[in-house]
Write an enzyme that holds these catalytic residues in place. Sequence first.
Site, mmCIF file in Angstrom:
data_model
loop_
_atom_site.group_PDB
_atom_site.id
_atom_site.type_symbol
_atom_site.label_atom_id
_atom_site.label_comp_id
_atom_site.label_asym_id
_atom_site.label_seq_id
_atom_site.Cartn_x
_atom_site.Cartn_y
_atom_site.Cartn_z
ATOM 1 N N CYS A 4 -7.268 4.590 8.074
ATOM 2 C CA CYS A 4 -6.826 4.313 6.699
ATOM 3 C C CYS A 4 -5.516 5.066 6.479
ATOM 4 O O CYS A 4 -5.479 6.296 6.566
ATOM 5 C CB CYS A 4 -7.880 4.757 5.682
ATOM 6 S SG CYS A 4 -7.262 4.707 3.989
ATOM 7 N N CYS A 7 -5.689 7.713 3.747
ATOM 8 C CA CYS A 7 -6.414 8.923 4.179
ATOM 9 C C CYS A 7 -5.515 9.775 5.078
ATOM 10 O O CYS A 7 -5.530 11.009 4.989
ATOM 11 C CB CYS A 7 -7.699 8.553 4.906
ATOM 12 S SG CYS A 7 -9.056 8.093 3.792
ATOM 13 N N ASP A 30 5.923 5.052 -3.924
ATOM 14 C CA ASP A 30 5.668 3.877 -3.090
ATOM 15 C C ASP A 30 6.857 3.669 -2.153
ATOM 16 O O ASP A 30 8.014 3.780 -2.549
ATOM 17 C CB ASP A 30 5.450 2.634 -3.971
ATOM 18 C CG ASP A 30 4.819 1.494 -3.181
ATOM 19 O OD1 ASP A 30 3.652 1.164 -3.456
ATOM 20 O OD2 ASP A 30 5.494 0.931 -2.286
ATOM 21 N N HIS A 46 -12.129 8.537 -0.065
ATOM 22 C CA HIS A 46 -11.911 7.143 0.364
ATOM 23 C C HIS A 46 -12.969 6.221 -0.213
ATOM 24 O O HIS A 46 -14.156 6.418 -0.013
ATOM 25 C CB HIS A 46 -11.947 7.045 1.894
ATOM 26 C CG HIS A 46 -11.755 5.627 2.375
ATOM 27 N ND1 HIS A 46 -10.544 5.144 2.795
ATOM 28 C CD2 HIS A 46 -12.625 4.584 2.462
ATOM 29 C CE1 HIS A 46 -10.676 3.872 3.113
ATOM 30 N NE2 HIS A 46 -11.933 3.506 2.928
ATOM 31 N N ASN A 86 -4.754 -3.395 -7.432
ATOM 32 C CA ASN A 86 -5.037 -4.682 -6.807
ATOM 33 C C ASN A 86 -6.371 -4.630 -6.078
ATOM 34 O O ASN A 86 -6.723 -3.620 -5.469
ATOM 35 C CB ASN A 86 -3.933 -5.036 -5.818
ATOM 36 C CG ASN A 86 -2.588 -5.230 -6.488
ATOM 37 O OD1 ASN A 86 -2.527 -5.736 -7.601
ATOM 38 N ND2 ASN A 86 -1.528 -4.821 -5.824
ATOM 39 N N HIS A 97 -7.886 1.365 0.410
ATOM 40 C CA HIS A 97 -8.226 2.693 -0.141
ATOM 41 C C HIS A 97 -7.774 2.607 -1.590
ATOM 42 O O HIS A 97 -6.577 2.370 -1.842
ATOM 43 C CB HIS A 97 -7.478 3.783 0.630
ATOM 44 C CG HIS A 97 -7.691 5.191 0.133
ATOM 45 N ND1 HIS A 97 -8.063 6.229 0.980
ATOM 46 C CD2 HIS A 97 -7.544 5.746 -1.099
ATOM 47 C CE1 HIS A 97 -8.145 7.359 0.268
ATOM 48 N NE2 HIS A 97 -7.838 7.093 -0.995
ATOM 49 N N HIS A 99 -6.167 2.582 -4.941
ATOM 50 C CA HIS A 99 -4.925 3.207 -5.412
ATOM 51 C C HIS A 99 -4.495 2.520 -6.691
ATOM 52 O O HIS A 99 -4.779 1.345 -6.913
ATOM 53 C CB HIS A 99 -3.818 3.117 -4.355
ATOM 54 C CG HIS A 99 -3.592 1.743 -3.813
ATOM 55 N ND1 HIS A 99 -4.437 1.181 -2.879
ATOM 56 C CD2 HIS A 99 -2.650 0.818 -4.083
ATOM 57 C CE1 HIS A 99 -4.012 -0.036 -2.587
ATOM 58 N NE2 HIS A 99 -2.933 -0.293 -3.308
ATOM 59 N N HIS A 101 -1.170 1.624 -8.833
ATOM 60 C CA HIS A 101 0.290 1.555 -8.917
ATOM 61 C C HIS A 101 0.710 2.040 -10.310
ATOM 62 O O HIS A 101 0.107 1.646 -11.316
ATOM 63 C CB HIS A 101 0.777 0.117 -8.743
ATOM 64 C CG HIS A 101 0.503 -0.465 -7.390
ATOM 65 N ND1 HIS A 101 1.422 -0.474 -6.372
ATOM 66 C CD2 HIS A 101 -0.606 -1.070 -6.887
ATOM 67 C CE1 HIS A 101 0.907 -1.061 -5.318
ATOM 68 N NE2 HIS A 101 -0.331 -1.438 -5.592
HETATM 69 P P1 AMP Z 1 -1.515 -2.942 -2.425
HETATM 70 O O1 AMP Z 1 -0.759 -4.155 -1.953
HETATM 71 O O2 AMP Z 1 -1.900 -2.994 -3.853
HETATM 72 O O3 AMP Z 1 -2.672 -2.628 -1.493
HETATM 73 O O4 AMP Z 1 -0.486 -1.744 -2.361
HETATM 74 C C1 AMP Z 1 -0.230 -0.992 -1.235
HETATM 75 C C2 AMP Z 1 1.059 -0.268 -1.494
HETATM 76 O O5 AMP Z 1 1.184 0.783 -0.567
HETATM 77 C C3 AMP Z 1 2.318 -1.147 -1.348
HETATM 78 O O6 AMP Z 1 3.017 -1.132 -2.585
HETATM 79 C C4 AMP Z 1 3.098 -0.466 -0.236
HETATM 80 O O7 AMP Z 1 4.495 -0.504 -0.437
HETATM 81 C C5 AMP Z 1 2.544 0.941 -0.276
HETATM 82 N N1 AMP Z 1 2.619 1.686 0.971
HETATM 83 C C6 AMP Z 1 2.202 1.281 2.185
HETATM 84 N N2 AMP Z 1 2.412 2.250 3.095
HETATM 85 C C7 AMP Z 1 2.957 3.294 2.431
HETATM 86 C C8 AMP Z 1 3.405 4.598 2.816
HETATM 87 N N3 AMP Z 1 3.334 5.026 4.082
HETATM 88 N N4 AMP Z 1 3.922 5.405 1.861
HETATM 89 C C9 AMP Z 1 4.019 4.973 0.577
HETATM 90 N N5 AMP Z 1 3.598 3.770 0.156
HETATM 91 C C10 AMP Z 1 3.088 2.931 1.068
HETATM 92 ZN ZN ZN Z 2 -8.709 6.031 2.917
#
Ligand code: AMP
Ligand code: ZN
Length: 113
Positions: A4, A7, A30, A46, A86, A97, A99, A101
């Site tokens: 993950c 994580c 992001d 998680h 989402n 995981h 999150h 936004h």
């Molecule tokens: P979701 O599409 O809602 O699952 O959002 C996942 C978000 O994680 C996206 O907006 C990506 O740009 C962001 N993301 C993915 N990898 C990373 C990372 N290493 N550091 C910061 N943000 C990330």
């Molecule tokens: Zn996780």
Amino acid sequence: MENCIFCKIIAGEIPSAKVYEDDDMLIIKDINPQADVHYLLLPKEHYANIVEMTDAQAQTLAGCIKKLSAMVDELGLKDGFRLVSNKGKHGCQSVEHLHIHILGGSQLSENMA
Ligand code: AMP
Ligand code: ZN
């Protein structure tokens, strides 16, 4: 949780632009911002999404959002913001995981879809 990415960020195994950390959560920038200000609130525990969230996790998440509300000025969100989480295919969730936004920094669109 193995494999993950969030994580791994929480464990410090993958670098991130951290803006806040405590025992319950991390707030990072992001990597692919969709607004002038775009953070991700990551609970340290998680779980995939709000459907899988336990009552205890929901309580912790509520506390995280309350703490976020006290930080909006310093995060550049004093004129308003949008929180989005989402879930699944229709929601276009790409990281399993939970999150949240945090979007803002300038006028957002009224169209949320
Ligand atoms: P979701 O599409 O809602 O699952 O959002 C996942 C978000 O994680 C996206 O907006 C990506 O740009 C962001 N993301 C993915 N990898 C990373 C990372 N290493 N550091 C910061 N943000 C990330
Ligand atoms: Zn996780």
